[in-house]
Write a protein that holds these residues in place. Structure first.
Motif, PDB file in Angstrom:
ATOM      1  N   GLN A 122      -8.702  15.017 -10.958  1.00 25.12           N
ATOM      2  CA  GLN A 122      -9.170  14.285  -9.777  1.00 25.12           C
ATOM      3  C   GLN A 122     -10.637  13.882  -9.924  1.00 25.12           C
ATOM      4  O   GLN A 122     -11.016  12.778  -9.520  1.00 25.12           O
ATOM      5  N   HIS A 126     -11.954  10.202  -9.715  1.00 27.54           N
ATOM      6  CA  HIS A 126     -12.916   9.908  -8.645  1.00 27.54           C
ATOM      7  C   HIS A 126     -14.093   9.085  -9.173  1.00 27.54           C
ATOM      8  O   HIS A 126     -14.661   8.263  -8.444  1.00 27.54           O
ATOM      9  N   VAL A 132     -10.179   8.714  -4.351  1.00 31.15           N
ATOM     10  CA  VAL A 132      -9.470   9.912  -4.804  1.00 31.15           C
ATOM     11  C   VAL A 132     -10.300  11.135  -4.411  1.00 31.15           C
ATOM     12  O   VAL A 132     -11.467  11.245  -4.766  1.00 31.15           O
ATOM     13  N   VAL A 134     -11.252  15.070  -4.504  1.00 36.53           N
ATOM     14  CA  VAL A 134     -11.203  16.210  -5.424  1.00 36.53           C
ATOM     15  C   VAL A 134     -10.972  17.458  -4.572  1.00 36.53           C
ATOM     16  O   VAL A 134     -11.913  18.094  -4.107  1.00 36.53           O
ATOM     17  N   THR A 142      -2.713  11.461  -6.303  1.00 37.99           N
ATOM     18  CA  THR A 142      -2.780  12.221  -7.552  1.00 37.99           C
ATOM     19  C   THR A 142      -1.445  12.140  -8.294  1.00 37.99           C
ATOM     20  O   THR A 142      -1.417  11.946  -9.513  1.00 37.99           O
TER      21      THR A 142
END
Length: 153
Positions: A122, A126, A132, A134, A142
């Motif tokens: 992630q 990102h 996205v 984390v 994801t």
């Protein structure tokens, strides 16, 4: 392309290798008894069609965006089972060592190593796709990035 997720792959009978094992694990997580052999044969096709029928989707045996979106199951630390094996299979696919023992174990237990792998993935996503998050949770974005083969070489 920077800034966007790769599209869901179109996967159908005759496909082999990635992402077929993940598809098979997800079908198993949804109650369909298929072997996880990486080959999209007649039994996987029948399971896909059954899933599509039960989910109210077009029954064509092709696993595209609508079927993938309905098939995925959000998993996080503490989750267990075939959906977790699907996530772990994706990291094994990205294991470039050629030695499965050096990659993430496909054991169906979402523990600290799986969470660390997910967070690392992630974080890398990102950098290009700020939307996205984390968080160590394998949700729709994801899953899509994993199954579409992003960050694999």
């Amino acid at each position: 392309m920077a800034g966007t997720l790769s599209p869901w792959p179109l996967t159908k009978q005759g496909a082999k290798e990635h992402p077929v094992p993940t598809l098979q694990y997800l079908l198993r997580a949804r109650g369909h008894s298929v072997a996880v052999d990486g080959i999209f044969g007649p039994k996987t096709d029948a399971a896909v069609r059954s899933f599509q029928r039960d989910a109210g989707l077009a029954v064509d045996g092709i696993v595209g965006p609508h079927t993938w979106s309905a098939l995925i199951i959000q998993v996080r630390r503490g989750s267990e089972g075939d959906a977790v094996r699907g996530v772990q299979e994706e990291f094994q696919f990205r294991n470039l060592s050629g030695d499965p023992s050096k990659g993430l174990a496909v054991d169906g237990v979402f523990g600290p190593k799986t969470e660390a792998a997910v967070r690392g993935f992630q974080s890398a996503l990102h950098a290009d796709i700020p939307s996205v998050t984390v968080d160590g949770i394998v949700g729709p974005m994801t899953w899509q990035a994993l199954i579409s083969g992003m960050l694999s070489f």
